[in-house]
Write a protein that holds these residues in place. Sequence first.
Motif, mmCIF file in Angstrom:
data_model
loop_
_atom_site.group_PDB
_atom_site.id
_atom_site.type_symbol
_atom_site.label_atom_id
_atom_site.label_comp_id
_atom_site.label_asym_id
_atom_site.label_seq_id
_atom_site.Cartn_x
_atom_site.Cartn_y
_atom_site.Cartn_z
ATOM 1 N N ARG A 1 -10.862 8.286 10.491
ATOM 2 C CA ARG A 1 -11.424 7.193 9.555
ATOM 3 C C ARG A 1 -10.562 6.860 8.278
ATOM 4 O O ARG A 1 -10.526 5.682 7.871
ATOM 5 C CB ARG A 1 -12.894 7.983 8.973
ATOM 6 C CG ARG A 1 -13.814 8.147 9.819
ATOM 7 C CD ARG A 1 -14.467 6.848 10.076
ATOM 8 N NE ARG A 1 -14.984 5.984 8.840
ATOM 9 C CZ ARG A 1 -16.184 6.302 8.377
ATOM 10 N NH1 ARG A 1 -17.009 6.892 8.861
ATOM 11 N NH2 ARG A 1 -16.426 5.745 7.071
ATOM 12 N N LEU A 2 -9.461 7.851 7.930
ATOM 13 C CA LEU A 2 -8.709 7.385 6.987
ATOM 14 C C LEU A 2 -7.861 6.410 7.210
ATOM 15 O O LEU A 2 -7.408 5.537 6.492
ATOM 16 C CB LEU A 2 -7.788 8.951 6.569
ATOM 17 C CG LEU A 2 -6.694 8.712 5.394
ATOM 18 C CD1 LEU A 2 -7.475 8.344 4.316
ATOM 19 C CD2 LEU A 2 -6.233 10.021 5.110
ATOM 20 N N LYS B 1 -9.906 0.733 18.908
ATOM 21 C CA LYS B 1 -11.015 0.927 17.947
ATOM 22 C C LYS B 1 -10.860 -0.470 17.167
ATOM 23 O O LYS B 1 -11.946 -1.055 16.885
ATOM 24 C CB LYS B 1 -10.880 2.027 16.982
ATOM 25 C CG LYS B 1 -11.585 3.290 17.716
ATOM 26 C CD LYS B 1 -11.535 4.515 16.666
ATOM 27 C CE LYS B 1 -12.276 5.879 16.926
ATOM 28 N NZ LYS B 1 -13.723 5.332 17.091
ATOM 29 N N LEU B 2 -9.599 -0.755 16.823
ATOM 30 C CA LEU B 2 -9.336 -2.176 16.042
ATOM 31 C C LEU B 2 -9.969 -3.585 16.987
ATOM 32 O O LEU B 2 -10.409 -4.354 16.598
ATOM 33 C CB LEU B 2 -7.860 -2.185 15.860
ATOM 34 C CG LEU B 2 -7.534 -1.259 14.773
ATOM 35 C CD1 LEU B 2 -6.025 -1.118 14.495
ATOM 36 C CD2 LEU B 2 -8.207 -1.513 13.112
ATOM 37 N N GLY C 1 -7.095 -0.492 7.351
ATOM 38 C CA GLY C 1 -6.979 -2.012 8.221
ATOM 39 C C GLY C 1 -5.658 -2.313 8.542
ATOM 40 O O GLY C 1 -4.984 -1.604 9.338
ATOM 41 N N ASP C 2 -5.209 -3.579 8.396
ATOM 42 C CA ASP C 2 -3.672 -3.876 8.705
ATOM 43 C C ASP C 2 -2.888 -3.651 8.088
ATOM 44 O O ASP C 2 -1.723 -4.064 8.280
ATOM 45 C CB ASP C 2 -4.001 -5.623 8.991
ATOM 46 C CG ASP C 2 -4.121 -6.133 7.423
ATOM 47 O OD1 ASP C 2 -4.447 -5.406 6.377
ATOM 48 O OD2 ASP C 2 -3.847 -7.424 7.577
ATOM 49 N N ASN D 1 0.916 -1.471 -0.061
ATOM 50 C CA ASN D 1 0.059 -0.020 0.046
ATOM 51 C C ASN D 1 1.037 1.188 -0.106
ATOM 52 O O ASN D 1 0.192 2.581 -0.317
ATOM 53 C CB ASN D 1 -0.775 0.144 1.004
ATOM 54 C CG ASN D 1 -2.046 -1.015 1.019
ATOM 55 O OD1 ASN D 1 -3.083 -0.897 0.598
ATOM 56 N ND2 ASN D 1 -1.875 -2.380 1.589
ATOM 57 N N ALA D 2 1.987 1.254 0.361
ATOM 58 C CA ALA D 2 2.996 2.501 0.418
ATOM 59 C C ALA D 2 3.036 3.197 -0.941
ATOM 60 O O ALA D 2 2.782 4.313 -0.890
ATOM 61 C CB ALA D 2 4.282 1.977 0.824
#
Length: 339
Positions: free
Chosen positions: A300-301, A324-325, A306-307, A262-263
């Motif tokens: 939220r962002l 939250k997680l 996620g992980d 994702n980076a």
Amino acid sequence: MAANKNALIRYKTIDECLRNNMKRWTLVDLITACSDALYEYENKDVYVSKRTIQADIQLMRSDKLGYNAPIEVYERKYYRYATTDYSIKNIPITDTDVKIMNEAIQVLRQFKDFSLFKEMDGVLQRLEDSVYASQKTNKAIIHLEKNEKLKGLKYIDPIYNAIQNKKALNITYKSFKALTESKMTLHPQLLKEYNNRWFVLSLYKTKNITLALDRILNITIAENDSYKDLKINGDTYYKDVIGVTVSNTRAQRVQFWVDAINAPYVITKPFHNSQRIIKYTEDGGVIFNILVQMNYELERLILGFGDAIEVHKPIFLRKRMIHKLKKASNNYIENNSSY
């Protein structure tokens, strides 16, 4: 009908008249033709003065609109084109012009549902008539994200006009959390779009508040209230913010790691314009820094990755994400599932 659209209809009507060489066109004839054309569009009488048509002819003759129309007067009474095959629809353009204009038309047409862009209809029609007559048969190759069911868009115009004309507004509003609606007098300052929703930043009593347009139930002008202009610059006001929630607190350094997959997305689409790369990690991930105020949209962002993301600093934000997680993971524990 907007004044600029009226003008476009008159130009087109005058052009159609002067292209008809079977009739000798007086100024009165042109006034009548333009009046009839406007009546057809608006279904009501629209006054067209002699001075208006004379000004239209002068403008069409000039290069201000790119027409340079060869309109001449003969026998001191009649109007015609000196070049019989001339038309304002035949403006010479290059292939590059056609390509650029068609792309612009496709983009602008996707704003058709926004009332602020209604006046663009005439401009787009002129572009289509002059550039590419069969535009309507072509599919758009640029698609902008939009929500066809989004509520509140009808309030963009009255809010925009209130800001422009410096008018306070009486607004009936019901947030998602509220059990009942509330009425308040606001001094609107800015309209802002974020994540495909529209918001209005307003002065309410002595503080700034941000309201979602899709939660507004009614708007009227507050005639008896003098408007208070805070002269807010949007670029400055939202400088340290992701989204629309401004806490007016000091911006803080947020350091986070994003995994190797994702980076690249985060590099090419930064969380915020303050984003900087701190270092590349051995696992292929990247550690980033941003300088922002803490708010709901930031959380939220982060949670949306996620992980694939891990917050390092500040500690209180890291702890909040952990909380939250954990809470989210509890929703998937088998014993708690009702399916």
